[in-house]
Write an enzyme that holds these catalytic residues in place. Structure first.
Site, PDB file in Angstrom:
ATOM      1  CB  THR A  53       0.505  -3.551   6.406  1.00 29.44           C
ATOM      2  OG1 THR A  53      -0.875  -3.541   5.941  1.00 29.44           O
ATOM      3  CG2 THR A  53       0.901  -2.181   6.275  1.00 29.44           C
ATOM      4  CB  THR A  57      -0.940   0.077   1.223  1.00 29.52           C
ATOM      5  OG1 THR A  57      -1.931  -1.007   1.170  1.00 29.52           O
ATOM      6  CG2 THR A  57      -1.816   1.171   1.260  1.00 29.52           C
TER       7      THR A  57
HETATM    8  N1  ASP Z   1      -2.563  -5.300   0.815  1.00 28.67           N
HETATM    9  C1  ASP Z   1      -1.803  -4.621   1.306  1.00 28.67           C
HETATM   10  C2  ASP Z   1      -0.389  -5.284   1.146  1.00 28.67           C
HETATM   11  O1  ASP Z   1       0.007  -5.921   1.989  1.00 28.67           O
HETATM   12  C3  ASP Z   1      -2.050  -3.867   2.224  1.00 28.67           C
HETATM   13  C4  ASP Z   1      -1.115  -2.808   2.979  1.00 28.67           C
HETATM   14  O2  ASP Z   1       0.110  -2.658   2.513  1.00 28.67           O
HETATM   15  O3  ASP Z   1      -1.295  -2.264   3.911  1.00 28.67           O
HETATM   16  O4  ASP Z   1       0.411  -5.155   0.211  1.00 28.67           O
END
Ligand code: ASP
Length: 313
Positions: free
Chosen positions: A95, A16
């Site tokens: 995340t 993200t």
């Molecule tokens: N779906 C995303 C990922 O893990 C979520 C994020 O980065 O907050 O790449």
């Protein structure tokens, strides 16, 4: 980019932090992994003039993380750690599976330099993105004298690889170290260190050089109301060499599922018991029939068991 003995290498993997949405107000309907790591760095004016080197290792939504990316990332991190002109490494990452990648790198490399994960809960296109501050803080941690080991920095908190877990689906302070609490805080560019940096034995990269399709298969099953465990036998047929059970409470397993897991264990498949609880270890008694994963969450226990099986050949 300048070249000194204090270079920080920033490896991009997506997430993200590199995500974009058509509408700046949209913090959930975005596409992760759209912006290159060089552009992420360029978006933080305070990083200009520092000795930074960027490298795009992958560009994925971390929900789709693969062992292929882990292999490439571990080998690139290892390469840069061996450079005497590199002080530390920052990895931009999603995340969702950050805690797994962080634990994997800590156990494979146990680095004596800092390897710092930077992530974000809001995309780069957000009206108020959290990625730029988290990236700046991560570079700060990677530059800290005495810092070592794999850690993650989000919302001003530094978490160790062994403890870190995503604890909230949406908030920008989404990460927690459970009972242990954060390892340090980043406050206005200064570090307030509370606990020791991660260290320990490294498995090393030898086992990783094999194709990931040949890495030991370890699966996770959950103990829940109504789990009869009938499908667990299929794991053996699929070639699983290890199974982690996300047990209830202090490692308690539904009796029907336990009976199936004991059959796997008797057939030579390693089984580890972790817990579905958000905090706490699995405390064992002498009469426990399935070994405990201790403080490891199910996803980290899976990584640990895979590396142990890999090391055992
Ligand atoms: N779906 C995303 C990922 O893990 C979520 C994020 O980065 O907050 O790449």
């Amino acid at each position: 980019m300048q070249s000194t003995d204090d270079n920080i290498v920033i490896l991009g993997t997506g997430g993200t932090i590199a995500g974009t949405a058509a509408d700046p107000h949209d913090n959930v309907g975005y596409r992760a992994a759209q912006v290159g790591v060089e552009a992420l760095v360029a978006a933080v004016p305070q990083l200009a003039g520092l000795s930074l080197q960027t490298e795009q290792v992958a560009q994925v939504d971390s929900k789709d993380m693969t062992h292929e990316v882990w292999q490439a990332l571990a080998l690139r991190v290892d390469h840069h750690l061996h450079r005497s002109d590199v002080r530390g490494i920052v990895i931009t990452h999603g995340t969702d599976t950050l805690e797994e990648t962080a634990y994997f790198l800590q156990r494979v490399l146990a680095p004596t330099k800092p390897v710092v994960f930077a992530a974000a809960m809001r995309p780069a296109s957000s009206l108020r993105p959290d990625g730029p501050q988290n990236l700046l803080d991560a570079v700060r941690v990677a530059s800290e004298a005495g810092a070592r080991g794999v850690v993650a920095v989000l919302a001003g908190e530094v978490h160790g690889a062994a403890e870190v877990r995503k604890a909230h689906t949406y908030r920008t302070d989404a990460f927690s170290s459970g009972d242990e609490g954060p390892l340090a805080y980043v406050e206005e560019g200064r570090l307030r260190v509370l606990r020791a940096w991660p260290e320990g034995e490294a498995f090393g990269t030898d086992g990783l050089t094999r194709a990931p399709s040949a890495w030991p298969r370890v699966e996770i099953v959950t103990s829940h109301a109504g789990s009869d465990g009938r499908w667990v036998a299929a794991l053996a047929a699929l070639g699983a060499q290890g199974v982690v059970v996300a047990a209830s409470g202090n490692g308690s397993v539904h009796q029907q599922l336990e009976a199936e897991l004991l059959k796997l264990q008797a057939a030579g498949i390693r089984v580890l018991r972790s817990t579905r609880c958000a905090s706490g270890p699995v405390l064992t008694t002498g009469s426990a029939v399935l070994p405990s994963a201790g403080l490891l969450t199910p996803v980290k226990a899976r990584v640990e068991l895979m590396l142990q099986l890999m090391a055992a050949g």
